[in-house]
Design a protein around this motif. Structure first.
Motif, PDB file in Angstrom:
ATOM      1  N   ALA A   3     -22.956 -61.804 -80.867  1.00 20.87           N
ATOM      2  CA  ALA A   3     -23.026 -60.490 -80.220  1.00 20.87           C
ATOM      3  C   ALA A   3     -24.467 -60.024 -80.048  1.00 20.87           C
ATOM      4  O   ALA A   3     -25.339 -60.322 -80.869  1.00 20.87           O
ATOM      5  N   ILE A   4     -24.696 -59.292 -78.978  1.00 16.68           N
ATOM      6  CA  ILE A   4     -25.983 -58.648 -78.712  1.00 16.68           C
ATOM      7  C   ILE A   4     -25.847 -57.144 -78.903  1.00 16.68           C
ATOM      8  O   ILE A   4     -26.749 -56.456 -79.371  1.00 16.68           O
ATOM      9  N   THR A   5     -24.686 -56.639 -78.535  1.00 21.42           N
ATOM     10  CA  THR A   5     -24.403 -55.206 -78.653  1.00 21.42           C
ATOM     11  C   THR A   5     -22.891 -55.046 -78.808  1.00 21.42           C
ATOM     12  O   THR A   5     -22.156 -56.037 -78.856  1.00 21.42           O
ATOM     13  N   GLN A   6     -22.425 -53.847 -78.961  1.00 25.87           N
ATOM     14  CA  GLN A   6     -21.019 -53.466 -79.038  1.00 25.87           C
ATOM     15  C   GLN A   6     -20.346 -53.841 -80.354  1.00 25.87           C
ATOM     16  O   GLN A   6     -19.551 -53.060 -80.883  1.00 25.87           O
ATOM     17  N   ALA A   7     -20.596 -55.030 -80.910  1.00 29.15           N
ATOM     18  CA  ALA A   7     -19.950 -55.418 -82.167  1.00 29.15           C
ATOM     19  C   ALA A   7     -20.306 -54.443 -83.282  1.00 29.15           C
ATOM     20  O   ALA A   7     -19.529 -54.217 -84.198  1.00 29.15           O
ATOM     21  N   SER A   8     -21.504 -53.886 -83.213  1.00 27.97           N
ATOM     22  CA  SER A   8     -21.966 -52.862 -84.141  1.00 27.97           C
ATOM     23  C   SER A   8     -23.259 -52.327 -83.545  1.00 27.97           C
ATOM     24  O   SER A   8     -23.600 -52.628 -82.401  1.00 27.97           O
ATOM     25  N   ASN A   9     -24.039 -51.531 -84.329  1.00 28.17           N
ATOM     26  CA  ASN A   9     -25.332 -51.118 -83.802  1.00 28.17           C
ATOM     27  C   ASN A   9     -26.340 -52.250 -83.965  1.00 28.17           C
ATOM     28  O   ASN A   9     -26.082 -53.251 -84.633  1.00 28.17           O
ATOM     29  N   GLU A  10     -27.496 -52.076 -83.340  1.00 25.65           N
ATOM     30  CA  GLU A  10     -28.461 -53.173 -83.305  1.00 25.65           C
ATOM     31  C   GLU A  10     -28.994 -53.550 -84.683  1.00 25.65           C
ATOM     32  O   GLU A  10     -29.388 -54.690 -84.928  1.00 25.65           O
ATOM     33  N   ASN A  11     -28.984 -52.589 -85.619  1.00 24.07           N
ATOM     34  CA  ASN A  11     -29.464 -52.874 -86.969  1.00 24.07           C
ATOM     35  C   ASN A  11     -28.579 -53.903 -87.665  1.00 24.07           C
ATOM     36  O   ASN A  11     -29.050 -54.918 -88.168  1.00 24.07           O
ATOM     37  N   HIS A  12     -27.276 -53.620 -87.698  1.00 23.59           N
ATOM     38  CA  HIS A  12     -26.363 -54.531 -88.379  1.00 23.59           C
ATOM     39  C   HIS A  12     -26.315 -55.887 -87.680  1.00 23.59           C
ATOM     40  O   HIS A  12     -26.267 -56.928 -88.348  1.00 23.59           O
ATOM     41  N   ILE A  13     -26.355 -55.878 -86.357  1.00 22.87           N
ATOM     42  CA  ILE A  13     -26.251 -57.139 -85.619  1.00 22.87           C
ATOM     43  C   ILE A  13     -27.403 -58.079 -85.967  1.00 22.87           C
ATOM     44  O   ILE A  13     -27.197 -59.275 -86.199  1.00 22.87           O
ATOM     45  N   ILE A  14     -28.631 -57.574 -86.021  1.00 27.90           N
ATOM     46  CA  ILE A  14     -29.754 -58.454 -86.333  1.00 27.90           C
ATOM     47  C   ILE A  14     -29.764 -58.835 -87.810  1.00 27.90           C
ATOM     48  O   ILE A  14     -30.189 -59.930 -88.186  1.00 27.90           O
ATOM     49  N   ASN A  15     -29.270 -57.960 -88.661  1.00 28.41           N
ATOM     50  CA  ASN A  15     -29.157 -58.299 -90.082  1.00 28.41           C
ATOM     51  C   ASN A  15     -28.163 -59.433 -90.290  1.00 28.41           C
ATOM     52  O   ASN A  15     -28.406 -60.358 -91.078  1.00 28.41           O
ATOM     53  N   TRP A  16     -27.006 -59.357 -89.598  1.00 27.94           N
ATOM     54  CA  TRP A  16     -26.000 -60.413 -89.742  1.00 27.94           C
ATOM     55  C   TRP A  16     -26.568 -61.770 -89.355  1.00 27.94           C
ATOM     56  O   TRP A  16     -26.376 -62.758 -90.059  1.00 27.94           O
ATOM     57  N   LYS A  17     -27.281 -61.832 -88.235  1.00 21.03           N
ATOM     58  CA  LYS A  17     -27.849 -63.095 -87.777  1.00 21.03           C
ATOM     59  C   LYS A  17     -28.856 -63.632 -88.800  1.00 21.03           C
ATOM     60  O   LYS A  17     -28.861 -64.821 -89.131  1.00 21.03           O
ATOM     61  N   THR A  18     -29.728 -62.747 -89.268  1.00 24.53           N
ATOM     62  CA  THR A  18     -30.750 -63.153 -90.235  1.00 24.53           C
ATOM     63  C   THR A  18     -30.122 -63.681 -91.512  1.00 24.53           C
ATOM     64  O   THR A  18     -30.513 -64.745 -92.024  1.00 24.53           O
ATOM     65  N   ILE A  19     -29.166 -62.953 -92.047  1.00 25.54           N
ATOM     66  CA  ILE A  19     -28.533 -63.361 -93.308  1.00 25.54           C
ATOM     67  C   ILE A  19     -27.836 -64.705 -93.153  1.00 25.54           C
ATOM     68  O   ILE A  19     -27.972 -65.593 -94.003  1.00 25.54           O
TER      69      ILE A  19
ATOM     70  N   ARG B 256     -28.290 -68.451 -83.794  1.00 27.23           N
ATOM     71  CA  ARG B 256     -29.600 -68.883 -83.300  1.00 27.23           C
ATOM     72  C   ARG B 256     -29.764 -68.562 -81.816  1.00 27.23           C
ATOM     73  O   ARG B 256     -30.775 -67.997 -81.403  1.00 27.23           O
ATOM     74  N   ASP B 257     -28.769 -68.932 -81.025  1.00 27.82           N
ATOM     75  CA  ASP B 257     -28.871 -68.743 -79.577  1.00 27.82           C
ATOM     76  C   ASP B 257     -28.931 -67.260 -79.202  1.00 27.82           C
ATOM     77  O   ASP B 257     -29.608 -66.880 -78.243  1.00 27.82           O
ATOM     78  N   SER B 258     -28.223 -66.433 -79.948  1.00 27.68           N
ATOM     79  CA  SER B 258     -28.173 -65.012 -79.613  1.00 27.68           C
ATOM     80  C   SER B 258     -29.347 -64.229 -80.187  1.00 27.68           C
ATOM     81  O   SER B 258     -29.577 -63.083 -79.782  1.00 27.68           O
ATOM     82  N   PHE B 259     -30.090 -64.818 -81.103  1.00 28.14           N
ATOM     83  CA  PHE B 259     -31.255 -64.129 -81.667  1.00 28.14           C
ATOM     84  C   PHE B 259     -32.259 -63.805 -80.552  1.00 28.14           C
ATOM     85  O   PHE B 259     -32.736 -62.672 -80.425  1.00 28.14           O
ATOM     86  N   LYS B 260     -32.568 -64.815 -79.756  1.00 29.90           N
ATOM     87  CA  LYS B 260     -33.493 -64.633 -78.634  1.00 29.90           C
ATOM     88  C   LYS B 260     -32.941 -63.609 -77.649  1.00 29.90           C
ATOM     89  O   LYS B 260     -33.674 -62.722 -77.178  1.00 29.90           O
ATOM     90  N   ARG B 261     -31.649 -63.719 -77.336  1.00 31.60           N
ATOM     91  CA  ARG B 261     -31.055 -62.801 -76.364  1.00 31.60           C
ATOM     92  C   ARG B 261     -31.022 -61.368 -76.890  1.00 31.60           C
ATOM     93  O   ARG B 261     -31.130 -60.422 -76.109  1.00 31.60           O
ATOM     94  N   TRP B 262     -30.885 -61.203 -78.209  1.00 22.53           N
ATOM     95  CA  TRP B 262     -30.933 -59.860 -78.806  1.00 22.53           C
ATOM     96  C   TRP B 262     -32.307 -59.227 -78.564  1.00 22.53           C
ATOM     97  O   TRP B 262     -32.405 -58.061 -78.186  1.00 22.53           O
ATOM     98  N   VAL B 263     -33.370 -60.001 -78.796  1.00 25.66           N
ATOM     99  CA  VAL B 263     -34.724 -59.487 -78.569  1.00 25.66           C
ATOM    100  C   VAL B 263     -34.910 -59.128 -77.097  1.00 25.66           C
ATOM    101  O   VAL B 263     -35.420 -58.054 -76.752  1.00 25.66           O
TER     102      VAL B 263
ATOM    103  N   ASP C 197     -37.511 -72.729 -88.117  1.00 25.44           N
ATOM    104  CA  ASP C 197     -37.607 -73.009 -86.680  1.00 25.44           C
ATOM    105  C   ASP C 197     -38.693 -72.139 -86.049  1.00 25.44           C
ATOM    106  O   ASP C 197     -38.560 -70.920 -85.997  1.00 25.44           O
ATOM    107  N   PRO C 198     -39.778 -72.738 -85.537  1.00 30.91           N
ATOM    108  CA  PRO C 198     -40.881 -71.945 -84.982  1.00 30.91           C
ATOM    109  C   PRO C 198     -40.497 -71.113 -83.770  1.00 30.91           C
ATOM    110  O   PRO C 198     -41.069 -70.047 -83.544  1.00 30.91           O
ATOM    111  N   SER C 199     -39.522 -71.564 -82.977  1.00 31.75           N
ATOM    112  CA  SER C 199     -39.143 -70.785 -81.798  1.00 31.75           C
ATOM    113  C   SER C 199     -38.460 -69.480 -82.203  1.00 31.75           C
ATOM    114  O   SER C 199     -38.718 -68.422 -81.614  1.00 31.75           O
ATOM    115  N   ILE C 200     -37.603 -69.538 -83.223  1.00 33.17           N
ATOM    116  CA  ILE C 200     -36.948 -68.320 -83.717  1.00 33.17           C
ATOM    117  C   ILE C 200     -37.976 -67.420 -84.384  1.00 33.17           C
ATOM    118  O   ILE C 200     -37.942 -66.183 -84.235  1.00 33.17           O
ATOM    119  N   LYS C 201     -38.906 -68.005 -85.112  1.00 33.68           N
ATOM    120  CA  LYS C 201     -39.963 -67.210 -85.756  1.00 33.68           C
ATOM    121  C   LYS C 201     -40.756 -66.430 -84.704  1.00 33.68           C
ATOM    122  O   LYS C 201     -41.128 -65.273 -84.909  1.00 33.68           O
TER     123      LYS C 201
END
Length: 218
Positions: A133-149, A169-176, A209-213
């Motif tokens: 998810a990029i949006t809608q599943a929750s707010n942007e805070n929780h979404i990026i936390n879930w991916k990171t964890i 991984r694939d949605s991390f870039k799209r979230w940004v 992964d340097p690209s995600i970093k």
């Protein structure tokens, strides 16, 4: 000690800033220090944060994490982490991942094992979330936390579902990219900022992964 511990700043920029230069590094460090000053201001944290400091023992975590960074109270810190209660909590998972990523060589098997239990108590629930998810599943805070964890838990402890790892991984870039285009909804809220900046900086400091970093960096 890595700056992720300090919950310092990430300011979103255009994708063209992905190229890492000395100037951009200086800019990031300046933003880190600026936000650190903000986050150390007591007025930024209203009374409702009492539950965070008491229930999650965030002040105790900060104390023992900082002690490990200085090579102090190592035995006491290991005893503390080995005895931590197992809770399924997003913020606690970030805290334990931070300490494990940075100090695993100084931690006992008992402390590392308890950290894994705490992290996976939360990770198991993520299997029912939409990690793409990029949006809608929750707010942007929780979404990026879930991916990171999920990504760091898989890197540090293994056991991640390959399909979910790929989604995160694939949605991390799209979230940004989405946030650069659409802006933030409540990311700069004092209630959430420290934890969400923490998540992004954990990826900058520890993810392999340097690209995600790079995407986390901007």
């Amino acid at each position: 000690m890595k700056f992720a511990t300090l919950c310092a700043a990430i300011t979103l920029a255009l994708p063209s800033l992905l190229a890492s230069t000395a100037a951009s590094e200086v800019g990031l460090e300046t933003r880190r220090q600026h936000l650190l000053g903000m986050l150390s201001d007591p007025s930024m944290f209203p009374v409702r944060h009492r539950a965070f400091t008491e229930e999650l023992q965030s002040r105790e975590w900060q104390f023992f994490h900082a002690s490990l960074a200085q090579g102090l109270r190592v035995e006491e810190a290991n005893e503390y982490f080995a005895a931590r209660e197992v809770q399924s909590n997003e913020w606690l998972a970030l805290m334990m991942l931070n300490t494990h990523c940075e100090f695993k060589e100084s931690l006992t098997a008992a402390a590392r094992g308890r950290m894994r239990e705490i992290v996976f108590a939360f990770v198991r629930g993520l299997e029912h979330k939409d990690l793409g998810a990029i949006t809608q599943a929750s707010n942007e805070n929780h979404i990026i936390n879930w991916k990171t964890i999920y990504l760091l838990a898989d890197q540090e402890f293994g056991g991640g579902d390959p399909v979910l790892v790929t989604q995160a991984r694939d949605s991390f870039k799209r979230w940004v990219q989405y946030r650069v285009e659409r802006g933030m909804e409540e990311f700069n809220s004092p209630h959430y900022a420290s934890a969400s900046f923490h998540a992004l900086l954990l990826m900058v400091d520890y993810y392999d992964d340097p690209s995600i970093k790079q995407w986390a960096h901007i």
